[in-house]
Design an enzyme around this catalytic site. Sequence first.
Site, short mmCIF file in Angstrom:
data_model
loop_
_atom_site.label_atom_id
_atom_site.label_comp_id
_atom_site.label_asym_id
_atom_site.label_seq_id
_atom_site.Cartn_x
_atom_site.Cartn_y
_atom_site.Cartn_z
N ASN A 10 0.80 -1.24 0.16
CA ASN A 10 -0.05 -0.26 0.51
C ASN A 10 0.97 1.26 0.07
O ASN A 10 1.63 1.36 0.67
CB ASN A 10 -1.29 0.05 1.25
CG ASN A 10 -1.66 1.40 1.15
OD1 ASN A 10 -1.92 2.19 0.45
ND2 ASN A 10 -2.53 1.56 2.77
N LYS A 12 0.10 4.18 -0.10
CA LYS A 12 -0.57 5.72 0.60
C LYS A 12 -0.16 6.37 -0.80
O LYS A 12 -0.41 6.56 -1.92
CB LYS A 12 -0.32 5.57 1.74
CG LYS A 12 -0.29 4.50 2.91
CD LYS A 12 -0.23 4.64 4.15
CE LYS A 12 0.51 3.99 5.07
NZ LYS A 12 -0.14 3.63 6.64
N HIS A 97 -9.52 0.52 4.25
CA HIS A 97 -8.56 0.72 5.38
C HIS A 97 -8.35 2.14 6.69
O HIS A 97 -9.70 3.14 6.26
CB HIS A 97 -7.14 1.76 3.93
CG HIS A 97 -5.53 2.17 4.59
ND1 HIS A 97 -5.14 2.65 5.80
CD2 HIS A 97 -4.95 0.61 4.63
CE1 HIS A 97 -4.02 2.52 6.17
NE2 HIS A 97 -3.74 1.46 5.31
N GLU A 99 -6.82 4.33 7.45
CA GLU A 99 -6.74 5.83 7.18
C GLU A 99 -8.40 6.19 6.48
O GLU A 99 -8.97 7.42 6.54
CB GLU A 99 -6.06 6.21 6.32
CG GLU A 99 -4.12 5.82 7.03
CD GLU A 99 -2.79 5.16 6.44
OE1 GLU A 99 -3.53 5.79 4.78
OE2 GLU A 99 -2.25 5.03 6.87
N GLU A 169 -5.51 -5.02 10.09
CA GLU A 169 -4.90 -4.24 10.29
C GLU A 169 -5.37 -3.15 11.99
O GLU A 169 -6.34 -2.70 11.99
CB GLU A 169 -4.21 -2.98 9.34
CG GLU A 169 -4.18 -3.50 8.03
CD GLU A 169 -3.67 -2.59 7.32
OE1 GLU A 169 -2.61 -2.73 6.55
OE2 GLU A 169 -4.77 -1.53 6.91
N GLY A 175 1.81 2.08 10.63
CA GLY A 175 3.13 3.46 10.53
C GLY A 175 3.74 4.24 12.22
O GLY A 175 3.94 4.67 11.60
N SER A 215 3.25 -2.13 10.46
CA SER A 215 4.29 -2.29 10.70
C SER A 215 5.57 -3.26 10.29
O SER A 215 6.32 -3.91 11.16
CB SER A 215 4.46 -2.10 12.53
OG SER A 215 4.53 -0.50 12.44
C1 PEP Z 1 -1.27 0.26 5.75
O1 PEP Z 1 -1.18 1.11 5.63
O2 PEP Z 1 -2.08 -0.53 5.21
C2 PEP Z 1 0.53 -0.25 6.62
C3 PEP Z 1 0.17 -1.77 7.12
O3 PEP Z 1 0.90 0.99 7.10
P1 PEP Z 1 2.63 0.48 7.38
O4 PEP Z 1 3.07 -1.02 7.29
O5 PEP Z 1 3.65 1.42 7.35
O6 PEP Z 1 2.29 0.27 8.77
#
Ligand code: PEP
Length: 251
Positions: A10, A12, A97, A99, A169, A175, A215
Amino acid sequence: MHLKPVIAANWKLNHSPTDAKAFLQRFLAQSPKLNERTLIFFPSAITITTVIEGLRERPDVWVGVQNVHSEAQGAFTGENSVLMARDVGARVVLVGHSERRHVFGETDAITTKKMALIAQARLTAMLCVGETLEEREAGRTASVVERQLTAGLAELDDAQVASVMLAYEPVWAIGTGRTATPEDASEIHGVLRRALVSRVGEKVAAGIPILYGGSVNRGNASLLLAAADVDGLLVGGASLDADSWASIVRA
Ligand code: PEP
């Protein structure tokens, strides 16, 4: 059933078309076709054509969009449509997601509509679910992800549910550099799998990939992927660098 792991990037709001070209050149040079993995890129809508063109020789790699609007067309300035996503060659759509939910206020009702539209367009939806830190500390993780799952699947028939992918998630892990332990991930993936079993039965539920995201990096990817009921990884930050991504897809 042991599913072929799905490893998804992803991006973003990162990677312009120019960045994406350089990324793919470097990534493809070190990553030949992997029969034992399904890879997916989620670039921005502006970058997606560049990525699809850059992967023309690699039909084994899927490309998806990070979001679509909850209506297929109309007066919705600034939005992208599921029909346009399909037209450009996207195969998957990320829905819900964290976000989208927490920065843009996307509700369960909106994810219900988007999931139905995506199914009608015959694209694959990757539905993201996950609890906030506050919900986790209040012991509400299972009920939150079950509620989000129920809403996402509400308007789908069983055949449509069969083609969905899920991503667990935890919001507190995205993040932040904080990852769920493989045991924590397994526990919640188990909750999701059982919810799928009650919705569509054992056989179909076993074929639905449940990815972990939050992460993930090249240091923790293989342990997370080896955890029970973890069928793949959804990776944000660590997917932006071609070398880091190339080692994660081999995890
Ligand atoms: C994501 O945006 O789906 C995600 C898991 O981000 P990160 O790996 O940076 O935590």
